[in-house]
Write a protein that holds these residues in place. Structure first.
Motif, short mmCIF file in Angstrom:
data_model
loop_
_atom_site.label_atom_id
_atom_site.label_comp_id
_atom_site.label_asym_id
_atom_site.label_seq_id
_atom_site.Cartn_x
_atom_site.Cartn_y
_atom_site.Cartn_z
N GLY A 284 -55.44 -18.35 -0.22
CA GLY A 284 -54.65 -17.48 -1.07
C GLY A 284 -53.26 -17.27 -0.51
N GLU A 285 -52.74 -16.06 -0.61
CA GLU A 285 -51.39 -15.79 -0.14
C GLU A 285 -51.25 -15.97 1.37
OE1 GLU A 285 -50.11 -11.99 -1.49
OE2 GLU A 285 -50.16 -12.54 -3.63
N GLU A 286 -52.37 -15.88 2.09
CA GLU A 286 -52.33 -16.06 3.55
C GLU A 286 -52.04 -17.51 3.93
OE1 GLU A 286 -55.89 -14.61 5.28
OE2 GLU A 286 -55.55 -12.53 4.68
N ALA A 287 -52.07 -18.40 2.96
CA ALA A 287 -51.75 -19.81 3.25
C ALA A 287 -50.34 -19.94 3.79
CB ALA A 287 -51.92 -20.65 1.99
N VAL A 288 -49.45 -19.07 3.35
CA VAL A 288 -48.08 -19.05 3.86
C VAL A 288 -48.04 -18.08 5.03
CG1 VAL A 288 -45.68 -18.48 3.35
CG2 VAL A 288 -47.06 -19.68 1.65
N GLY A 289 -47.95 -18.63 6.22
CA GLY A 289 -47.85 -17.81 7.43
C GLY A 289 -49.13 -17.67 8.21
N GLY A 290 -50.28 -17.91 7.57
CA GLY A 290 -51.56 -17.67 8.23
C GLY A 290 -52.18 -18.92 8.84
N GLN A 291 -53.25 -18.70 9.61
CA GLN A 291 -54.03 -19.78 10.20
C GLN A 291 -55.47 -19.66 9.71
OE1 GLN A 291 -52.72 -22.28 11.95
NE2 GLN A 291 -50.73 -21.26 11.61
N PRO A 292 -56.08 -20.77 9.32
CA PRO A 292 -57.46 -20.69 8.82
C PRO A 292 -58.45 -20.43 9.95
CG PRO A 292 -56.78 -22.98 9.01
CD PRO A 292 -55.56 -22.16 9.35
N ASP A 293 -59.46 -19.62 9.65
CA ASP A 293 -60.57 -19.52 10.61
C ASP A 293 -61.49 -20.71 10.39
OD1 ASP A 293 -62.13 -18.92 8.34
OD2 ASP A 293 -61.97 -16.76 8.66
N ARG A 294 -62.55 -20.78 11.17
CA ARG A 294 -63.43 -21.95 11.10
C ARG A 294 -64.02 -22.12 9.70
NH1 ARG A 294 -63.87 -26.70 13.26
NH2 ARG A 294 -64.16 -27.31 11.11
N GLU A 295 -64.40 -21.00 9.09
CA GLU A 295 -65.00 -21.07 7.75
C GLU A 295 -63.98 -21.57 6.73
OE1 GLU A 295 -66.88 -17.96 4.49
OE2 GLU A 295 -67.06 -17.52 6.63
N GLN A 296 -62.75 -21.11 6.85
CA GLN A 296 -61.71 -21.54 5.91
C GLN A 296 -61.35 -23.02 6.11
OE1 GLN A 296 -58.90 -18.43 6.95
NE2 GLN A 296 -59.10 -17.51 4.91
N LEU A 297 -61.30 -23.46 7.36
CA LEU A 297 -61.02 -24.88 7.60
C LEU A 297 -62.15 -25.74 7.03
CD1 LEU A 297 -59.28 -27.11 8.77
CD2 LEU A 297 -60.41 -26.74 10.99
N ASP A 298 -63.39 -25.29 7.20
CA ASP A 298 -64.51 -26.04 6.62
C ASP A 298 -64.40 -26.09 5.09
OD1 ASP A 298 -65.60 -26.55 9.09
OD2 ASP A 298 -67.08 -24.92 9.00
N ALA A 299 -63.94 -25.00 4.50
CA ALA A 299 -63.77 -24.98 3.04
C ALA A 299 -62.68 -25.96 2.61
CB ALA A 299 -63.45 -23.56 2.57
N GLY B 125 -41.19 -21.21 -3.99
CA GLY B 125 -40.36 -20.49 -4.96
C GLY B 125 -39.91 -19.13 -4.49
N ASP B 126 -40.56 -18.62 -3.45
CA ASP B 126 -40.15 -17.34 -2.87
C ASP B 126 -39.21 -17.52 -1.69
OD1 ASP B 126 -41.87 -15.91 -4.66
OD2 ASP B 126 -43.57 -16.45 -3.37
N GLY B 127 -38.86 -18.78 -1.41
CA GLY B 127 -37.97 -19.05 -0.28
C GLY B 127 -38.66 -19.12 1.06
N GLN B 128 -40.00 -19.07 1.06
CA GLN B 128 -40.75 -19.13 2.31
C GLN B 128 -41.17 -20.56 2.62
OE1 GLN B 128 -41.23 -16.33 4.24
NE2 GLN B 128 -39.82 -15.50 2.69
N PRO B 129 -41.36 -20.91 3.90
CA PRO B 129 -41.87 -22.24 4.24
C PRO B 129 -43.18 -22.50 3.51
CG PRO B 129 -41.13 -21.10 6.22
CD PRO B 129 -41.10 -20.09 5.10
N VAL B 130 -43.30 -23.68 2.90
CA VAL B 130 -44.51 -23.99 2.14
C VAL B 130 -45.74 -23.94 3.05
CG1 VAL B 130 -43.29 -25.37 0.41
CG2 VAL B 130 -44.23 -26.49 2.46
N ALA B 131 -46.90 -23.82 2.43
CA ALA B 131 -48.13 -23.53 3.18
C ALA B 131 -48.42 -24.52 4.30
CB ALA B 131 -49.30 -23.47 2.20
#
Length: 577
Positions: A164-179, A206-212
């Motif tokens: 979701g929105e955490e894709a910009v700026g965030g790091q996936p946990d193990r479960e998210q990376l598996d997904a 589109g918000d001017g932030q580095p893409v995910a």
């Protein structure tokens, strides 16, 4: 009975072998016979004496992901003989989209509008946005396109779907990376050609932030790359900041490790060749050398022409990507004009544009070499077509100050055409030499993107015209191989890329005395009357896709014989091991 016979063409078969004269018969979408004097009954025939028959061209780097919905002919690529396009590049795709977050489609449209220069209105009105999974996206195109198209699955979409929105700026946990890995596997099971990603500093949403995908660390990239190697007929495409100038050691290592982890080729875009920067080519090709030692293969895409590209101080373009220029060029027009008229601001902008940090964008800062395009004010009457350095000399101004005044008089609507600095004999000689490298492939048109700023789609016909009647840097047979057999082999296309019995009848018939491309002109034919640059094909008699004529004399026939090319079924594995 044959469906169609092309009589007496000079066949250039895509292998680099010498041309020969023959008749070519088509049946059920494939090349049924190649021989002199074919007399078998046929539904139709045509005389091709004096014309060249070649395989359909393969464009290895496009962004037709959206345009194919409102323009199934992928114009102007199809007009210029391109019968197969690779899309889904640079980490940007329209799928997958999370079914419980309808706002993700809007985010994707705004991102594509910003990062790939696509019309937001066209994206909103021209595509159905009826899919969630990558397979559903491919199905939405099936049976309604006139070109063959294969699609990578983009890293940004994978991250957005899972995080979701955490894709910009965030790091996936193990479960998210598996997904993410499951999504990627599902996409490749459905026919995705592989995985694409970007780490480029120029790619913002589109918000001017580095893409995910720019937030992904090497471990994530390597895990996704490894997944690619578990599917037949797959590839990797990746962009890093060093693609714009010169790779860092870490970027070279990352490319080599990603390719080796997958056991699949990785291609990147685009290798800029300029004799004024002789160290760039050997530095960029170190990635290929390092990859081979690691058990991978890294392929550089490079354009064989100088692509026409316009600029503007009024709308987003490559000038905005020069370090430090974005904040100034992003201001409201009145404030922007005031800032640009400030000598101190201009001096700072020029200093930033000349810095090492600016990379390849340094080439854009020689404002004396700009040609004035369309103008809109009485003050600028008669300036269209003139070179800024000449106008500046007449006015006693430095070129950048002169250009700013011209644009300010038009309220920044002036169209600017920079003259390329690398259009010199030494640069062309270096290009011809570099093209022979085993890990260099012609392509990188970006067709389908940056529609009102550049027109790379006609590189095929423009290159052939240059080879036949211009610089003649390579012979016709070699030039055709570079546009057909070479990219077909890299992508593992099954029975495409050659004029050979049993192969799919993707063919281009052209006049060697006329083959070329017209001047890029702005037209308003996108949904919402949005503009794009177009270029007429010259000397192209006909283009067949899967045995059906899709173009006749630069006009679409209305047929949609193209196929969505799916990995495994339509591509075979090109292993690096």
């Amino acid at each position: 009975m044959l469906d169609h016979v092309i009589h007496g063409a000079s066949v250039v078969d895509g292998t680099g072998a010498p041309a020969y004269t023959a008749d070519v018969g088509i049946r059920d979408g494939r090349i049924a016979v190649i021989a002199p004097g074919v007399t078998e009954d046929a539904r139709s025939r045509e005389d091709a004496a004096g014309l060249v028959l070649a395989p359909g061209f393969v464009d290895p780097h496009t962004h037709y992901d959206a345009q194919l919905f409102w323009d199934p002919y992928a114009t102007p690529s199809l007009n210029h003989g391109v019968t197969t396009v690779a899309a889904g590049n640079c980490g940007f795709t329209l799928a997958p989209l999370h079914p419980e977050r309808p706002g993700d489609a809007d985010y994707t449209r705004r991102m594509m509008s910003k990062v790939e220069g696509m019309s937001l209105v066209a994206l909103e009105e021209g595509a159905p946005w009826s899919w969630h999974s990558f397979g559903e996206y491919l199905d939405a195109l099936e049976g309604r396109i006139a070109v063959n198209a294969g699609f990578m699955v983009g890293h940004c979409a994978l991250r957005r779907y899972v995080m979701g929105e955490e894709a910009v700026g965030g790091q996936p946990d193990r479960e998210q990376l598996d997904a993410m890995l499951r999504l990627l596997h599902d996409a490749m099971d459905a026919g995705a050609w592989g995985f694409s990603t970007t780490q480029s500093s120029t790619h913002s949403d589109g918000d001017g932030q580095p893409v995910a995908s720019r937030h992904a660390r090497p471990a994530e990239l390597l895990a996704l790359s490894k997944a690619v190697g578990e599917h037949e007929g797959t590839q990797i495409e990746a962009i890093v900041a060093g693609c714009l100038d010169q790779f860092s050691d870490a970027e070279i290592e990352l490319f080599a490790e990603m390719s080796a982890a997958a056991g699949r080729p990785l291609n990147w875009n685009v290798l800029t060749i300029d004799a004024a920067v002789p160290e760039r080519v050997p530095r960029q090709l170190l990635a290929s050398e390092r990859a081979r030692k690691a058990g991978g293969r890294v392929v550089a895409l490079t354009m064989p022409i100088l692509t026409p590209m316009n600029m503007s101080l009024g709308t987003f373009c490559a000038l905005n990507l020069i370090p430090g220029w974005g904040p100034v060029l992003g201001l409201p027009v009145p404030e922007r004009i005031a800032r640009l008229r400030d000598p101190g601001v201009r001096a700072d902008m020029l200093e930033r544009a000349a810095s090492k940090e600016a990379g390849v964008f340094r080439r854009l800062a020689d404002f004396g070499r700009y040609v004035i395009g369309d103008t809109y004010s009485e003050a600028n009457r008669g300036l269209t077509g003139r070179v800024v350095r000449d106008i500046a000399a007449e006015r006693g101004q430095d070129p950048f100050a002169c250009l700013v005044e011209i644009c300010a008089d038009d309220e920044l609507r002036t169209v600017l055409w920079p003259m390329p600095p690398d259009n010199d004999p030494d640069s062309w000689a270096l290009r011809a030499q570099t093209w022979q490298h085993e890990d260099v492939l012609l392509g990188g048109s970006d067709a389908g993107a940056h529609l009102d700023r550049m027109c790379g789609a006609p590189y095929t016909t423009r290159f052939l015209g240059d080879c036949l009647r211009g610089r003649k840097l390579v012979g016709l047979e070699q030039a055709v191989r570079m546009l057909t057999g070479d990219p077909a082999r890299l992508f593992g296309l099954r029975e495409r890329g050659r004029v050979q019995e049993g192969f799919h009848a993707d063919l281009v018939l052209f006049d060697p005395e006329r083959i070329g491309a017209g001047t890029a002109t702005l037209v308003h034919d996108l949904p919402g009357d949005s503009p794009r640059l177009d270029s007429k094909a010259l000397g192209v008699r006909a283009v067949w896709v899967n045995g059906v004529a899709a173009i006749r004399d630069d006009v679409v026939t209305g047929a949609v014989p193209g196929k969505v090319l799916r990995s495994g079924r339509d591509t075979r594995t090109v292993s690096t091991r």
